[in-house]
Every structure is written in structure tokens, then in C-alpha cells.
Design an enzyme around this catalytic site. Structure first.
Site, short mmCIF file in Angstrom:
data_model
loop_
_atom_site.label_atom_id
_atom_site.label_comp_id
_atom_site.label_asym_id
_atom_site.label_seq_id
_atom_site.Cartn_x
_atom_site.Cartn_y
_atom_site.Cartn_z
CG HIS A 86 -0.98 0.06 2.92
ND1 HIS A 86 -0.24 -1.25 3.50
CD2 HIS A 86 -0.08 1.24 3.12
CE1 HIS A 86 0.26 -0.68 4.41
NE2 HIS A 86 0.20 1.48 4.35
CG ASP A 222 0.59 -4.78 2.73
OD1 ASP A 222 0.62 -3.55 1.82
OD2 ASP A 222 -0.83 -3.84 3.25
CB SER A 649 3.01 1.41 6.84
OG SER A 649 1.60 1.13 6.27
N1 ARG Z 1 -4.28 0.31 7.59
C1 ARG Z 1 -3.11 0.16 6.82
C2 ARG Z 1 -2.45 1.49 7.16
O1 ARG Z 1 -3.56 2.68 7.72
C3 ARG Z 1 -3.40 -0.16 5.61
C4 ARG Z 1 -3.70 0.29 5.05
C5 ARG Z 1 -4.26 0.44 3.73
N2 ARG Z 1 -5.44 -0.92 3.07
C6 ARG Z 1 -6.18 -0.83 2.79
N3 ARG Z 1 -6.66 -1.96 2.57
N4 ARG Z 1 -7.26 0.18 3.03
O2 ARG Z 1 -2.05 2.23 5.57
N1 GLU Z 2 -0.97 1.15 7.86
C1 GLU Z 2 -0.84 1.95 8.25
C2 GLU Z 2 0.50 2.92 7.64
O1 GLU Z 2 0.25 2.76 6.33
C3 GLU Z 2 0.42 1.57 9.54
C4 GLU Z 2 -0.78 1.02 10.29
C5 GLU Z 2 -0.92 1.96 11.86
O2 GLU Z 2 -1.74 3.15 11.69
O3 GLU Z 2 0.01 1.49 12.24
O4 GLU Z 2 1.28 3.39 8.11
#
Ligand code: ARG
Ligand code: GLU
Length: 714
Positions: A86, A222, A649
């Protein structure tokens, strides 16, 4: 024996009162002073100098800021870099079309010639950190106003920054810590030629999609792979075919020895922002007002977008990145509300506040008496502005064309004035570029529907003082006719015409953009925002900063034995904890890892997010797992108690010896309020197991060339 145990227990208690178990995002420079003993007691085998040193190559030299908001790490002596799928998403998407759909099918460079350049992508290495508090606060005295303080600090910062990188290509950044009680200088080296090397299909890299996002158990692969290029002398350079792979000072060895529950683990990366020390009123405003409003507005946007994306591949590609971004915070906000309630954060904060007030009063610490009351007053005044602020950003600017038009403010101003034609030329070029980008991924009918859904909500929910009077806008009936007309007559839906105007139009013609109806619509709202909302919102924020600065200092004085970690601010931090499952609710136990069997269990060709690629099913059925196998399957993800947030991330998750064991990519739903309060029982970071990453590269993609570059410890 009993006595011995007792003293051991009290020793442990003393020790634990210094640093909280697992919670905290620590400054690499200060690990030696505050953390190393605790880390080593918990199993860490290295020294602080192995993490951060200015005298020797160390782990921080293998870590980069990837793009604008992620972390990445080097894993070979040829500049090979790992980050999340991502995080590489934007780059992967830019190289994708319906014919070459790398989002859908994945991409693997089988040799360096096939690697794809990304003109907008940069990475930054951290050279050094320095405490510059004294220099930044030089000239600041107790009795000056907040404005004076700010301007002195600003001048000092500029001066220190300039001096610290004079005659170099380095980049300096100074950031406040503890609400401006302390300042640190960060010096970075930026590299600009970063090429895409590999990415799994989204059906692996984004497996589970937004349904599984922020959730555990998780089965997402990921990750994506890039390579940094440098000039012949290993220095940063713009993209050129002549560039060569960058030789890092340090890269991370990879361990596939496996992990067990309880193992020490740590994360080093760039957490973006947290607010650990805000008061009960601040929590209430977020939990009961701001998050619910923002969720409601994004509900609408997502519902419309998803409907269009579901059955149309072209639209799905165009909106993939936007959709993921919008739904990501939307879902986190929801989880935060639940988590803040369950952890009873408001009452915990009230209790802490009471304790603080009692302490200040009993010790006659006049500078701290009343600070929390003043903060409380600010929160009651700020509410209506906060609502208007959020609606401006999430409803008005949530309409793509309005957000786009907001970039034209400057050119309109320049075209109307009679000075400086160079600037106008530069602005024309910039806007031509951003227009190309905008139209590449724009679908007018989605945007129109969004407009029709969001604007009425602004008028319903925002205080009448902030309602612009828009000609012909009748909120008592459907806005369909209104938007039909608006989107028809504006130039901002017509790519060729707009670009022609920007490239060939006379100054007078460009100035005419001011009378475009969409621009006019935007101006009505932005005038209100810029004159009535933002200035008050901002000044209340500034006032609260000052109060928080006292509060923070007071807290530290009240508990002199406790080490407070500063809020995250997108500077390099270290978190550490243990591999550990958890109990989300009664009768449910979460294991600490998931496996490829779970991927196959979730397989459902009918559902886009769970459609396991045939090639993966084939490898699975052949049980071709090689050295990545454990008990007849492949480990996929694991969780641990490391305190992380957005920006982490792509951060390396490391073992006690500093070997790479996975890539951080998420947090688990039940502990997601950890940006405001960490819950050791439930807050977990989610990591893709390095063995799944290697298995996909090796057995799924057959990219042995990449595996051969890495140092893998078996
Ligand atoms: N939750 C993770 C973060 O905050 C992954 C985000 C990307 N994935 C998604 N399905 N939108 O960045
Ligand atoms: N998916 C998050 C990012 O893009 C990390 C997950 C979180 O927020 O801890 O940095």
C-alpha cells in the site's frame, strides 16, 4: 526465599515505573539513556550504538522515509528496498493500465533493465539527530507573548537549519517535541531515482481489501520491492539510465529461523502522529463529534465510489488509490470510537487531570494551576469551528473538482496582477502537470453524485454562520439539475480546453477563470473558511499548544521517575515489545500468527478482495513451500505488542539480533485507539512474516534474482 521474591518484585515494579511495558515510540538518539537496559532485560541482544550511531554504520542507516508517508528498509548491498504494497501502491498504479494491469497481475523485474522509474518518488536516509533545544529557544523568555515566541523560534530554526547543511546537498528539519519543550534537528540525505522492482498482485498485496483492513486475523501479503539508484559516486541524482544501484552503508540481514510467542521484537520507522497526552475534553470532541462527522461524510463518498467501481475495471483502476485512502481513515475512526469507549479513556483522563490539579495545588505550583481549566474552556469554544473545519475538508473539498479548483487560486491572482511573468509561466507548467494527473483518474458522474450528497450535509450540520449564499442552489429539491448545469458549463471538467488555456491562453483569458462557476462556488466557501473559520480555529489551537506545553512539563515534574515518550511527529522512532496474541472479547482467543491455509480458507472467486490467484493455489496444492515451510504450511502474518501508528507502514520488524523478520503494515482493530491510549491487553501491530514475502517472491513469482541478492539466515 519469600523475602528474595518480594524484593525482586519490588525491583521489577521500580523498573517498570520507569518505562511502561511495550508502550512508547522512542527517540533513537536517547535509547542509550532511557531504553537500552529495559530492552536488554527483555531479550534484546544488541547495543544502543547498533541502532543509532554517528560513528559507525548502524541499523538506522538501513531505514528510509519512503515517499511522503511510509518507511522502507534496505535488504541488499545493491540498494534493494522493501516496503508495503500500500506504500508502493501509487507507483504501481501509475505504471498500470487495462493492458498492463500491475495492480491486478503484479509486476516482477527479472533483471535490472526491467525496473521502472518513478519520477515523483524519493527516499530519505537519516544522517543524524541532535538536541537543539537551547539554540532554538535562544532569546525566548517567560514573559513574552506566544506570537513573539513563535517568531523568535522560527528565525532560530531557519538559522540552525541553514548552518547545519551549508555547502551540502543534505536536508535539515527541526521538529518540536513535547509541545515545544524540546527541539531536535534531523539531517537527511534524499535519493531521487527509486525504481519499482516487484509487487505481488493486489489479490495478494491487498488480500482482504478494506474488509480485512485494520483487522486480525489477517492474510495480506502487503509488500512491494524497489531499488535506489545513485550516480557513479553513490551520490543522489535525478533519474538517469546511467545511474547505478546505490551501495548502502548498512542493509538488514533476514532471518527465517522463525518466531515464537513471547519473542522480543522491535520496530524502527517513521510513526506519523499521535496525541497521547490530550485531555478528556479533547477525547470527547474526537470521539463524540469529529470522528462521527467525518465517518458520516466518508460513508457517502465511499458508497458512491464503490457502486461505480464494482462493475467497471477502468473505474476500479482509476479510483483504487483514492478509495483505499478514504476508507482507511474512515475505518480507523470507527475503531477508535469503540476502543476509546471500551478503555473508558475519558474517565481515565479525568482522573489524571484531577491528580495533576491536586499535585499543583498541594505543591503550590502556580504555573500549573488552572492550566487544565483553561484547556477545557478552549475545547468548548473550539467545537463549532472544528465542525466547520471538518466539513470544509471532508464535504466541500471531498468533491474532487472543488479540491482541484482550489489549486488555481494562485494563477488567478498572478494573472490579475501586473508583475512577475516568470512566476506565471512556472505556475502554468505546474498546473498543466497537475491537470493531466487529475483527469487521468477522474470520473465526472462519480463526482457529481458526490457533490449532490455532500453539499446538503454541510448546510444541515454546520452552524448557519458559516453558510455561503450560493445563487440558484436550492437545497429543498434534488441538486441534480443544478450539478448537471454546473458540471456542463465549467471549464474544469474539460481537460483539453483547460490545458489549452493554460498553455496558450493570454493573461486576460486566464484571469477569466475567476468567473468560472465552479471556481466561484469554491470561492464562496473558501472565503468563509479563510475568514471566519480557520483564523479562530488556528488561534485556539495555538493557545492550546501553549497550555499543553505547560501541562506536559507539569506531568513530567509530577512523575520525575517516569520517562515520557514524545508524541509521534514523523521522525525516526523505536518501539519494542513481544510477539503476542490477545483476547479481543469473552471466549475468543487470537493466535499470534496466520498461515497460507487461512488464505486458502478465505478464497472466494465471487468476491474481489478474496479472489486467491490461481498461481498461488497451484503452489499451495503442490506444497512447494521450500525452506519457508512450517508444519506443512507457510506463515503469513503475525502480531506483536509494538506501539506503532500510520507512517510505520513498511517499517522493519526485527528480532533480538537485529535481523529482519517482517514488515509492519497495520494495527489490529481492538487496540486501534493506541494513538490516544495504548492498551497492552489489545494493542497489536500487524506484520507480514518475512517468510511469506520470500515465499511469494521465490515460489510464486520465481524472482530468484532478488532472493539471491539478500542475506538470508536459516
Ligand atoms: N490500515 C493500513 C494503514 O493504515 C493499511 C492501509 C492500506 N490498505 C487498505 N486496505 N486501504 O495504512
Ligand atoms: N497502515 C499504516 C500506515 O500506512 C500503519 C498502520 C497503523 O496505523 O499503525 O502507516
Amino acid at each position: 526465599m519469600k523475602k528474595f521474591l518480594l524484593s525482586l518484585v519490588s525491583l521489577l515494579i521500580i523498573f517498570q515505573s520507569q518505562v511502561n511495558a511495550d508502550e512508547g515510540m522512542w527517540i533513537p538518539l536517547l535509547i542509550e539513556k532511557y531504553n537500552i537496559q529495559d530492552m536488554q532485560a527483555k531479550g534484546f541482544k544488541l547495543d544502543a550504538e547498533d541502532i543509532y550511531s554517528i560513528n559507525q554504520a548502524c541499523i538506522k542507516d538501513a531505514i528510509v522515509i519512503f515517499g511522503r508517508g511510509c518507511t522502507g528498509e534496505l535488504v541488499s548491498d545493491q540498494g534493494l528496498l522493501l516496503t508495503n504494497h500500500h506504500c508502493g501502491f501509487g507507483a504501481i498504479q501509475k505504471h498500470s493500465s487495462v493492458e498492463h494491469d500491475y495492480l491486478k497481475d503484479g509486476f516482477w523485474a527479472m533483471n535490472k533493465d526491467q525496473e521502472l522509474p518513478n519520477p515523483d518518488l524519493t527516499v530519505r536516509f537519516l544522517n543524524s539527530i541532535e538536541d537543539v533545544t537551547d539554540a532554538v529557544l535562544n532569546g525566548v523568555t517567560k514573559d513574552i507573548s506566544e506570537q513573539e515566541r513563535e517568531s523568535i523560534i522560527k528565525l532560530n530554526i531557519e538559522k540552525i537549519k541553514t548552518e547545519s547543511v551549508k555547502d551540502t546537498t543534505l536536508i535539515a528539519s527541526i521538529k518540536p517535541f513535547y509541545y515545544g519543550n524540546q527541539y531536535f534537528l534531523f539531517v537527511y540525505q534524499e535519493y531521487k531515482d527509486v525504481r519499482l522492482v516487484g509487487a505481488p498482485p493486489s489479490s495478494i498485496g491487498k488480500f482482504g481489501g478494506d474488509t480485512d483492513n485494520w483487522m486480525w486475523p489477517r492474510h495480506t501479503g502487503d509488500f512491494s520491492i524497489f531499488r535506489i539508484y545513485a550516480d557513479k559516486n553513490n551520490n543522489p541524482a535525478e533519474y538517469s539510465p546511467e545511474n547505478v544501484p546505490y551501495k548502502p552503508k548498512k542493509f538488514l540481514p533476514i532471518s527465517i529461523k522463525g518466531i515464537n510467542e513471547g519473542d522480543f521484537t522491535w520496530v524502527i520507522g517513521y510513526p506519523g502522529g499521535t496525541t497521547q497526552y490530550i485531555t478528556s475534553d479533547a477525547i470527547r470532541l474526537i470521539k463524540d463529534v469529529r470522528n462521527p462527522n467525518q465517518i458520516k461524510l466518508r460513508d457517502k463518498r465511499l458508497e458512491i465510489m464503490n457502486r461505480y467501481m464494482e462493475n467497471n475495471d477502468t473505474i476500479r483502476i482509476k479510483y483504487a488509490s483514492k478509495n483505499a485512502g478514504i476508507s482507511n481513515s474512515w475505518k480507523r475512526w470507527k475503531g477508535e470510537i469503540i476502543g476509546l469507549n471500551r478503555l473508558d479513556v475519558i474517565n481515565k483522563k479525568i482522573e489524571l487531570g484531577n491528580k495533576f490539579n491536586t499535585w499543583a495545588n498541594q505543591n503550590n505550583r502556580t504555573e500549573y494551576i488552572g492550566v487544565l481549566d483553561e484547556l477545557s474552556e478552549i475545547y468548548s469554544s473550539i467545537e463549532e469551528y472544528a465542525i466547520a473545519y471538518d466539513y470544509w475538508r471532508e464535504s466541500v473539498l471531498g468533491i474532487e473538482i472543488i479540491d482541484f479548483v482550489s489549486d488555481f487560486d494562485k494563477i488567478v491572482k498572478l494573472a490579475k496582477s501586473d508583475v512577475n511573468s516568470d512566476e506565471l509561466i512556472e505556475e502554468r507548467d505546474d498546473l498543466i502537470k497537475s491537470s493531466e494527473k487529475f483527469f487521468k483518474d477522474y470520473v465526472k458522474s462519480i463526482d457529481k453524485e458526490t457533490f449532490e450528497a455532500l453539499i446538503p450535509l454541510y448546510y444541515e450540520d454546520v452552524n448557519g454562520k458559516y453558510h455561503p449564499n450560493i445563487e440558484n442552489l436550492d437545497l429543498n429539491k434534488s441538486l441534480n439539475d443544478y450539478t448537471d448545469n454546473l458540471y456542463e458549463i465549467t471549464i474544469f471538467t474539460k481537460k483539453d480546453k483547460l490545458i489549452q488555456l493554460l498553455s496558450e491562453g493570454s493573461k486576460e483569458e486566464i484571469a477569466q477563470l475567476a468567473s468560472d462557476p465552479v471556481y466561484g462556488f469554491y470561492k464562496e466557501f473558501s472565503n468563509i473558511y479563510n475568514n471566519l473559520v480557520y483564523p479562530v480555529y488556528d488561534s485556539l489551537q495555538t493557545k492550546s499548544e501553549k497550555l499543553y506545553r505547560s501541562y506536559m512539563r507539569g506531568l513530567q515534574e509530577m512523575n520525575p521517575d517516569k520517562v515520557y515518550y514524545p508524541d509521534a511527529n514523523f521522525t525516526m522512532r523505536v518501539s519494542y515489545g513481544n510477539v503476542e496474541g490477545f483476547t479481543p472479547r469473552d471466549a475468543v482467543e487470537y493466535n499470534y500468527y496466520t498461515t497460507l491455509d487461512g488464505v486458502i480458507e478465505k478464497d472466494n472467486p465471487e468476491i474481489y478482495d478474496y479472489d486467491v490467484p490461481d498461481q498461488l493455489k497451484k503452489v499451495y496444492n503442490e506444497k512447494n513451500f521450500g525452506r519457508y515451510a512450517v508444519n506443512g504450511t507457510v506463515p503469513v502474518c503475525f502480531i506483536a505488542t509494538n506501539h506503532t501508528t500510520g507512517g510505520n507502514s513498511g517499517s522493519p520488524v526485527l528480532d533480538a539480533e537485529g535481523n529482519l523478520i517482517g514488515l509492519n503494515f497495520d494495527r489490529a482493530w481492538d487496540g486501534i485507539m493506541s494513538d490516544m491510549m495504548f492498551d497492552p491487553e489489545r494493542s497489536r501491530n500487524v506484520t507480514i512474516d518475512i517468510r511469506y514475502l520470500l515465499f511469494i517472491v521465490d515460489k510464486f513469482a520465481g524472482a530468484r534474482n532478488l532472493i539471491n541478492e539478500m542475506t538470508i539466515i536459516e
